[in-house]
Motif scaffolding. Structure first.
Motif, PDB file in Angstrom:
ATOM      1  N   GLN A 198       0.429  -1.196   0.044  1.00 14.85           N
ATOM      2  CA  GLN A 198      -0.269  -0.099  -0.202  1.00 14.85           C
ATOM      3  C   GLN A 198       0.752   1.142  -0.111  1.00 14.85           C
ATOM      4  O   GLN A 198       0.661   2.331  -0.523  1.00 14.85           O
ATOM      5  CB  GLN A 198      -0.762   0.183   0.917  1.00 14.85           C
ATOM      6  N   HIS A 199       2.270   1.136   0.392  1.00  9.82           N
ATOM      7  CA  HIS A 199       2.757   2.214   0.728  1.00  9.82           C
ATOM      8  C   HIS A 199       4.267   2.216  -0.588  1.00  9.82           C
ATOM      9  O   HIS A 199       4.880   2.556  -0.397  1.00  9.82           O
ATOM     10  CB  HIS A 199       3.515   2.423   1.768  1.00  9.82           C
ATOM     11  N   ASP A 200       4.164   1.447  -1.874  1.00 10.02           N
ATOM     12  CA  ASP A 200       4.413   1.386  -2.960  1.00 10.02           C
ATOM     13  C   ASP A 200       6.156   0.982  -2.570  1.00 10.02           C
ATOM     14  O   ASP A 200       6.787   1.453  -2.830  1.00 10.02           O
ATOM     15  CB  ASP A 200       4.875   2.586  -3.558  1.00 10.02           C
ATOM     16  N   VAL A 201       5.856   0.102  -1.386  1.00 14.26           N
ATOM     17  CA  VAL A 201       7.523  -0.459  -1.397  1.00 14.26           C
ATOM     18  C   VAL A 201       7.169  -1.918  -1.837  1.00 14.26           C
ATOM     19  O   VAL A 201       6.263  -3.005  -1.820  1.00 14.26           O
ATOM     20  CB  VAL A 201       7.831  -0.636   0.406  1.00 14.26           C
ATOM     21  N   LEU A 202       8.530  -1.976  -2.643  1.00 16.48           N
ATOM     22  CA  LEU A 202       9.164  -3.585  -1.971  1.00 16.48           C
ATOM     23  C   LEU A 202       9.312  -4.481  -1.259  1.00 16.48           C
ATOM     24  O   LEU A 202      10.914  -3.926  -1.214  1.00 16.48           O
ATOM     25  CB  LEU A 202       9.643  -3.621  -4.170  1.00 16.48           C
ATOM     26  N   VAL A 203       9.279  -5.467  -0.793  1.00 18.60           N
ATOM     27  CA  VAL A 203       9.449  -7.016  -0.013  1.00 18.60           C
ATOM     28  C   VAL A 203      10.131  -7.926  -1.029  1.00 18.60           C
ATOM     29  O   VAL A 203       9.387  -8.712  -1.926  1.00 18.60           O
ATOM     30  CB  VAL A 203       8.862  -7.145   1.099  1.00 18.60           C
ATOM     31  N   VAL A 204      11.156  -8.244   0.392  1.00 21.84           N
ATOM     32  CA  VAL A 204      12.640  -8.998  -1.352  1.00 21.84           C
ATOM     33  C   VAL A 204      12.921  -9.549   0.148  1.00 21.84           C
ATOM     34  O   VAL A 204      13.060  -9.662   1.277  1.00 21.84           O
ATOM     35  CB  VAL A 204      13.811  -9.022  -1.879  1.00 21.84           C
TER      36      VAL A 204
END
Length: 404
Positions: A198-204
């Protein structure tokens, strides 16, 4: 402190402080040891009573095999990760690591890393190359936000990971690296990943744990779980590891279903303090490399969304199963299937069709001019001959011509 020696024998878990990749990924063969050096193995968790991991007294003497495998020299000509913050949700990141000096911000007590695993991963992501030292992170100008995702000694729970992901998002990270995965915690970790999306953050995250735990009752290895979290949550970019020879250890956890593969076995990075180096293996370190590559893409293409960055990395990867990270291609590829071409490229504009009236007038004038030329040319031939015959028809030249 455990140490391993690299040598010219076949590549194994601890071979590699000085390995150089000698062929592209298309045809992997065992790498060649350029020298011999002992490096301590970075732990993932500390046993009861075991002291905190200290600084390493050894440094790699050659560029690790990962630099050539990842094509870092070419990638750095395009981007270095500047302007991007990567959240490292792990055991913490030492703020006194010279290769990360001035670029680490800690949430709470995460600036102290008793274990060393988080600092090692942060080095793979963002360590700056030093004079005469070949070890460097993929995004050497990126900033690191250290967030505790385990307890002080490396033990992990779903709640700790979930709080760490949220804290990294709130701290301004555009890429969040999660160094651990767990077999439970679906609800809390899926909610944390949704918060990041929702906050435009990519999780790897690693697709599976670096090693399967031991069963206390039998002493054998615990069977792998069907799913690991947050890796199984929608939107997470999952990664598996491979080594210098392009393969994985036989006892490594399952790999089917990972989004990407990246160097993770026998890799070299920094420790929780000092300028020395450690060696380590596992999917968590492969995920760190992908997190660094994501920082490069977000640095070069700041208008790309997190979902576009993820897709860019996967689509531009080297064809394999799973695809292998190609850092340079991720920075340069232009996707042409209509679902996510690099942003900023102006749309193609087709000029309007030219009006037909001027063309028709031009053809009419040209036709009339051509007819006039033919008429004049014909007259130039006919008139002299007519005069020579006295304007008598052909075949009657002997008859007297007309008189004036």
């Amino acid at each position: 402190m455990r140490r391993v020696r690299s040598s010219s024998r076949p590549v194994r878990h601890a071979v590699a402080a000085t390995l150089l990749a000698v062929v592209p990924l298309a045809a992997p063969v065992p790498a060649v040891a350029a020298d011999s050096v002992e490096l301590p193995v970075v732990p993932a968790v500390l046993a009861p009573g075991e002291p905190c991991t200290g600084a390493s007294e050894e440094t790699a003497r050659e560029a690790p095999w990962t630099r050539q495998a990842l094509g870092l020299k070419r990638a750095w000509s395009l981007a270095d990760g500047g302007g991007v913050t990567v959240g490292v949700v792990d055991t913490g990141v030492g703020t006194a690591v010279p290769a990360l000096a001035g670029r680490v911000t800690a949430v709470g007590d995460a600036g102290k890393d008793c274990v060393g695993h988080g600092s090692f991963a942060a080095g793979l992501i963002a360590a700056a190359p030093g004079d005469g030292v070949g070890v460097a992170g993929i995004a050497p100008a990126a900033r690191v936000l250290a967030v505790r995702g385990t307890d002080e000694r490396g033990a992990v729970t779903p709640d700790l990971l979930a709080r760490g992901i949220r804290a990294a998002v709130d701290g301004g990270a555009k890429v969040v690296y999660v160094g651990r995965v767990v077999p439970d915690g679906k609800e809390v970790l899926t909610a944390a990943v949704t918060y990041a999306r929702q906050h435009d953050v990519l999780v790897v995250a690693p697709f599976a744990p670096d090693a399967l735990p031991r069963d206390r009752a039998t002493g054998g290895t615990v069977p792998p779980a069907p799913w690991y979290w947050p890796a199984a949550a929608p939107g997470v970019l999952t990664v598996m590891d491979y080594g210098p020879d392009g393969t994985r250890p036989k006892n490594a956890p399952r790999t089917a279903g990972a989004d990407l593969a990246a160097p993770g076995d026998a890799v070299v990075s920094v420790g929780p303090g000092g300028a020395g180096h450690f060696i380590g293996s596992g999917s968590s370190f492969a995920a760190a490399h992908v997190a660094g590559a994501a920082a490069l893409v977000r640095s070069r293409h700041p208008d790309m969304t997190a979902a576009q960055v993820s897709r860019q990395l996967v689509t531009a990867a080297y064809p394999a199963l799973p695809p292998r990270l190609d850092t340079y291609a991720a920075l340069t590829a232009v996707l042409t299937d209509g679902r996510g071409a690099l942003p900023g490229a102006p749309p193609v504009r087709i000029p309007p069709r030219a009006p037909s009236q001027p063309r028709e007038r031009a053809l009419l004038v040209a036709g009339a001019g051509g007819a006039l030329v033919l008429l004049v040319a014909g007259a130039a031939v006919v008139i002299p001959r007519g005069r020579a015959r006295g304007w008598r028809p052909a075949g009657r030249e002997d008859e007297p011509g007309p008189t004036a």
